[in-house]
Design a protein around this motif. Structure first.
Motif, short mmCIF file in Angstrom:
data_model
loop_
_atom_site.label_atom_id
_atom_site.label_comp_id
_atom_site.label_asym_id
_atom_site.label_seq_id
_atom_site.Cartn_x
_atom_site.Cartn_y
_atom_site.Cartn_z
N GLY A 183 0.83 -1.19 0.00
CA GLY A 183 0.00 0.00 0.00
C GLY A 183 0.87 1.24 0.00
N SER A 184 0.25 2.40 0.15
CA SER A 184 1.03 3.64 0.19
C SER A 184 1.75 3.79 1.53
CB SER A 184 0.10 4.84 -0.04
OG SER A 184 -0.39 4.85 -1.36
N PRO A 187 4.94 4.55 -6.38
CA PRO A 187 5.87 5.20 -7.31
C PRO A 187 5.47 6.61 -7.73
CG PRO A 187 4.59 3.51 -8.43
CD PRO A 187 4.30 3.36 -6.97
N TYR A 188 4.29 7.07 -7.33
CA TYR A 188 3.94 8.47 -7.55
C TYR A 188 4.67 9.37 -6.56
CZ TYR A 188 0.30 7.73 -11.02
OH TYR A 188 -0.36 7.42 -12.18
N GLY A 194 -0.33 2.60 -6.80
CA GLY A 194 0.28 3.56 -7.73
C GLY A 194 0.86 2.97 -8.98
N VAL A 195 0.75 1.65 -9.17
CA VAL A 195 1.32 1.01 -10.37
C VAL A 195 0.25 1.03 -11.46
CG1 VAL A 195 2.50 -1.02 -11.26
CG2 VAL A 195 2.69 -0.45 -8.84
N HIS A 196 -0.03 2.21 -11.99
CA HIS A 196 -1.13 2.39 -12.94
C HIS A 196 -0.71 2.20 -14.39
CE1 HIS A 196 -4.14 3.85 -10.07
NE2 HIS A 196 -3.18 4.54 -9.49
N LEU A 254 -4.85 -3.31 -6.72
CA LEU A 254 -6.25 -3.64 -6.95
C LEU A 254 -6.38 -5.08 -7.44
CD1 LEU A 254 -9.15 -2.64 -6.94
CD2 LEU A 254 -8.79 -1.75 -9.26
N LEU A 255 -5.45 -5.52 -8.26
CA LEU A 255 -5.45 -6.92 -8.71
C LEU A 255 -5.19 -7.85 -7.53
CD1 LEU A 255 -5.53 -9.03 -10.97
CD2 LEU A 255 -3.10 -8.59 -11.38
#
Length: 284
Positions: A8-9, A33-34, A67-69, A96-97
């Motif tokens: 998570g963040s 990573p953001y 954040g891995v979008h 989310l996965l």
């Protein structure tokens, strides 16, 4: 040996699965990573991972993270993991996965994250089939710990917080409104800072109606702005991963029922079910 990680963040949960099937769990900070780069992740992992971990014997790393979008963000994490686990095949997927696989396994359904941030999706039993972007913590993330914390801090700064709650807030944190503004607008990782105050909302008991109102409004925004926009959303059960959803599950269940959704699984952390998913997949 393989590693499965849910990041998570704020925090990352790790599980080392050895060749005999023994599980070893440990934690590090979160790596969105953001907000952090590869160098930061590498340095943090070298400090935070167990000292006796046999890096060279790990052949596979399955990392799911916030954040891995897109490929650009995923590559930040991949590059870091490859520097640490030099003999490993590295897979990086979205958190989310991880939530969907942990909650639903190989069954299709609806899955959500309510932790530091928010995310939602329709899962087809293998991958995320449909996702409405949460718009992250500045523009969205309704229902998240950050969203709840921002509401609390806004009330504190504006003087809307009930006096008995305000007194406990001051005794707990010794933060002035200027301190809060400085932390949010000039220091890094403002999302974590804001989310940390969701614990205060959960713990403080001098004004239950005030605390519950903050959470209720956050979850109502979550369902109104995100969940209810999924096609035929009421045909799915509501399944959720995350500390915020778990800690405030009574309010969350009430809100889901108000929006016509039956409640399925509400789980604090996906790591146990995620490890089992990978064990089951390896056995096929």
């Amino acid at each position: 040996m393989i590693i499965i990680a849910d990041g998570g963040s704020t925090k990352t949960n790790w599980c080392l699965l050895d060749d005999a099937g023994k599980k070893v769990y440990f934690n590090t900070e979160g790596y969105n990573p953001y907000f952090v780069n590869s160098e930061y992740i590498v340095n943090s992992l070298k400090k935070g991972l167990p000292k006796d971990l046999s890096y060279d014997q790990i052949v596979e790393v399955n990392y799911y993270g916030a954040g891995v979008h897109n490929d650009e963000k995923a590559n930040i994490v991949i590059e870091a993991l490859q520097q640490v686990f030099v003999n490993s095949q590295v897979f990086v997927g979205h958190d989310l996965l991880a939530a969907a696989r942990a909650l639903l396994g190989d069954q299709a359904g609806f899955a959500a994250i309510l932790g530091t941030g928010t995310n939602t999706c329709i899962y087809n039993g293998e991958d995320v089939a449909y996702n409405i972007d949460s718009a992250a913590y500045i523009l969205g993330d309704e229902g998240s710990g950050c969203y709840i914390g921002k509401k609390l801090l806004t009330d504190y700064i504006r003087g809307y917080m009930p006096e008995n709650v305000r007194e406990i807030f001051w005794e707990t944190y010794k933060l002035t409104p200027d301190d809060v503004m400085d932390a949010v607008y000039t220091k890094p990782l403002a999302n974590r800072f804001c989310a940390s105050f969701s614990k205060f909302v959960y713990d403080v008991s001098v004004d239950i109606s005030y605390s519950r109102g903050i959470v209720q409004n956050a979850f109502d925004d979550f369902f109104r702005n995100l969940v209810s926009h999924y096609p035929d959303y009421q045909n799915y059960s509501f399944n959720c991963i995350g500390s915020v959803g778990y800690n405030f599950r009574n309010v969350l269940e009430d809100t889901a029922n108000q929006y016509g959704m039956k409640v399925g699984r509400i789980v604090r952390s996906p790591i146990d079910d995620l490890v089992q998913y990978h064990i089951n997949r390896s056995a096929k």
